[in-house]
Design an enzyme around this catalytic site. Structure first.
Site, PDB file in Angstrom:
ATOM      1  N   GLN A  75       0.864  -1.170   0.000  1.00 21.98           N
ATOM      2  CA  GLN A  75       0.000   0.000   0.000  1.00 21.98           C
ATOM      3  C   GLN A  75       0.906   1.227   0.000  1.00 21.98           C
ATOM      4  O   GLN A  75       1.470   1.606   1.035  1.00 21.98           O
ATOM      5  CB  GLN A  75      -0.899  -0.012   1.230  1.00 21.98           C
ATOM      6  CG  GLN A  75      -1.661  -1.333   1.434  1.00 21.98           C
ATOM      7  CD  GLN A  75      -2.761  -1.538   0.415  1.00 21.98           C
ATOM      8  OE1 GLN A  75      -3.759  -0.817   0.377  1.00 21.98           O
ATOM      9  NE2 GLN A  75      -2.589  -2.536  -0.439  1.00 21.98           N
ATOM     10  N   ALA A 123     -11.527   2.521   4.688  1.00 23.70           N
ATOM     11  CA  ALA A 123     -10.536   1.680   4.014  1.00 23.70           C
ATOM     12  C   ALA A 123      -9.806   2.428   2.899  1.00 23.70           C
ATOM     13  O   ALA A 123     -10.082   3.605   2.612  1.00 23.70           O
ATOM     14  CB  ALA A 123     -11.217   0.434   3.471  1.00 23.70           C
ATOM     15  N   HIS A 124      -8.889   1.712   2.248  1.00 24.04           N
ATOM     16  CA  HIS A 124      -8.021   2.313   1.239  1.00 24.04           C
ATOM     17  C   HIS A 124      -8.792   2.821   0.033  1.00 24.04           C
ATOM     18  O   HIS A 124      -9.767   2.234  -0.419  1.00 24.04           O
ATOM     19  CB  HIS A 124      -6.926   1.347   0.791  1.00 24.04           C
ATOM     20  CG  HIS A 124      -7.437   0.022   0.307  1.00 24.04           C
ATOM     21  ND1 HIS A 124      -6.606  -1.042   0.070  1.00 24.04           N
ATOM     22  CD2 HIS A 124      -8.666  -0.424   0.007  1.00 24.04           C
ATOM     23  CE1 HIS A 124      -7.291  -2.068  -0.363  1.00 24.04           C
ATOM     24  NE2 HIS A 124      -8.562  -1.712  -0.415  1.00 24.04           N
ATOM     25  N   ASN A 125      -8.351   3.987  -0.463  1.00 24.34           N
ATOM     26  CA  ASN A 125      -8.884   4.618  -1.669  1.00 24.34           C
ATOM     27  C   ASN A 125     -10.335   5.067  -1.551  1.00 24.34           C
ATOM     28  O   ASN A 125     -10.983   5.373  -2.555  1.00 24.34           O
ATOM     29  CB  ASN A 125      -8.727   3.701  -2.889  1.00 24.34           C
ATOM     30  CG  ASN A 125      -7.272   3.501  -3.270  1.00 24.34           C
ATOM     31  OD1 ASN A 125      -6.654   2.518  -2.847  1.00 24.34           O
ATOM     32  ND2 ASN A 125      -6.718   4.424  -4.030  1.00 24.34           N
ATOM     33  N   SER A 149     -12.277   1.771  -1.900  1.00 21.65           N
ATOM     34  CA  SER A 149     -12.587   2.396  -3.195  1.00 21.65           C
ATOM     35  C   SER A 149     -14.026   2.876  -3.318  1.00 21.65           C
ATOM     36  O   SER A 149     -14.479   3.192  -4.425  1.00 21.65           O
ATOM     37  CB  SER A 149     -12.256   1.435  -4.355  1.00 21.65           C
ATOM     38  OG  SER A 149     -10.883   1.116  -4.338  1.00 21.65           O
TER      39      SER A 149
END
Length: 342
Positions: free
Chosen positions: A200, A241-243, A261
């Site tokens: 990441q 969470a990520h993005n 995302s």
């Protein structure tokens, strides 16, 4: 600190009934207030306390019609609740602003810069090549990694962790124990059933005027940035969470989890214990009721949804009404089937 009723009224642009020079040195609930306290009345069910309170002053609505004499000085405003909130903000700011200077031991790495009027608490750590603005408050045991940027007038409370490359705007508040920039949950399944970590390498970006609650976690992006837009308010114990991208002026309540995302629109309201799957889009001004599970995109602005899986709020209420009647409906069905057999 002590202020006169006149000074408070000037701040709130209110009008005074009673002694404008009486001193106020604390804030309190109207039913508990003692001499020297300032209270407020916004809910009519608390009006009886107005006539018995020991508060020195009370903030009330311009529209309130008194039914009895009042001993406290009154500050009349358009919206008492909002006005009292403004006072709380000023009071909190005064307490935080009283923290200045550098407590030892603490550490700041090479080539890092910090503006005037700052506070660094004991055991705080600032990595290399960081850019930190003016009047920033960094409380004890805060960790700030390399290449972090922080805007003016931001407060970072005790135990916060900002991983490398995190960017925080101006006038932000990050409460104790929050973690920004930890790895997103990226694991690639392997033929043998094991999982291989997906690096990441992105970061987290907070724009201006954002509040992050205690023990909330915001993961860095796999690539690019996880972004929280201007003015959003995020409660304690939220996982982003990520993005993920959270739009401006959106509020997210405690124990909500947003998967990778997903894009949340502007001015949305996400209630407590909501779960949102990844790779979907939530339209502007969407409201998601508590304990909902959102499994698909919301396309229309202003939509209100509830349930797990979440769907239209009014339809969900009707469905729940039917659900509560299921035992009765089953009993009726069994009765009909018995009649047919007879």
């Amino acid at each position: 600190m002590e202020f006169t009723v006149q000074q408070i009224a000037d701040l709130l642009q209110g009008t005074i009934e009673g002694d404008n020079l009486v001193g106020v040195r604390t804030l309190a609930k109207i039913e508990e207030a003692q001499e020297g306290a300032l209270a407020f009345l916004s809910n009519s069910k608390y009006e009886p306390f107005l006539y018995t309170t020991n508060a020195s002053a009370v903030i009330v609505s311009n529209k309130l019609e008194l039914k009895k004499p009042v001993s406290a000085a009154l500050i009349r405003v358009e919206d008492p609740y909002t006005s009292f909130s403004v006072l709380l903000q000023h009071y909190q700011h005064a307490l935080i602003a009283s923290k200045t200077g550098v407590e030892e031991p603490c550490f700041m790495g090479s080539s890092s810069q910090i503006g005037k009027g700052h506070y660094r608490g004991a055991f705080s750590y600032i990595g290399n090549h960081c850019k930190i603005g003016q009047n920033v408050r960094i409380f004890p045991q805060v960790y700030i990694g390399d290449n972090v940027e922080i805007g003016d007038n931001t407060t970072i409370f005790a135990g916060v962790k900002l991983y490398a490359n995190t960017k925080v705007g101006s006038n932000c508040t990050i409460h104790a124990g929050a973690v920004l920039g930890s790895d997103g949950f990226g694991w690639a399944p392997q033929p043998d059933g094991s999982y291989k970590a997906v690096p990441q390498i992105g970061n987290v970006v907070l724009e201006d005027d954002i509040s992050i609650g205690a023990n909330t976690t915001i993961d860095c992006a796999t690539m690019g940035s996880t972004i929280i837009r201007r003015g959003s308010k995020i409660d304690n114990l939220v996982q982003i969470a990520h993005n993920v991208e959270v739009g401006s002026d959106t509020v997210i309540a405690s124990q909500t989890g947003i998967s990778g995302s997903t894009k949340i629109g502007n001015q949305c309201v996400i209630a407590g214990q909501v779960g949102i799957v990844g790779h979907i889009t939530i339209a502007d001004k969407t409201t998601v009721g508590a304990q909902s599970g959102v499994s698909k995109s919301v396309k229309a602005s202003g939509t209100i949804i509830q349930g797990s899986p979440a769907f239209d709020y009014k339809q969900n209420l009707r469905a729940m009404t039917v659900f509560r009647k299921l035992p009765e409906l089953q009993r009726d069905l069994e009765f009909i089937k018995q009649k047919q057999r007879d």
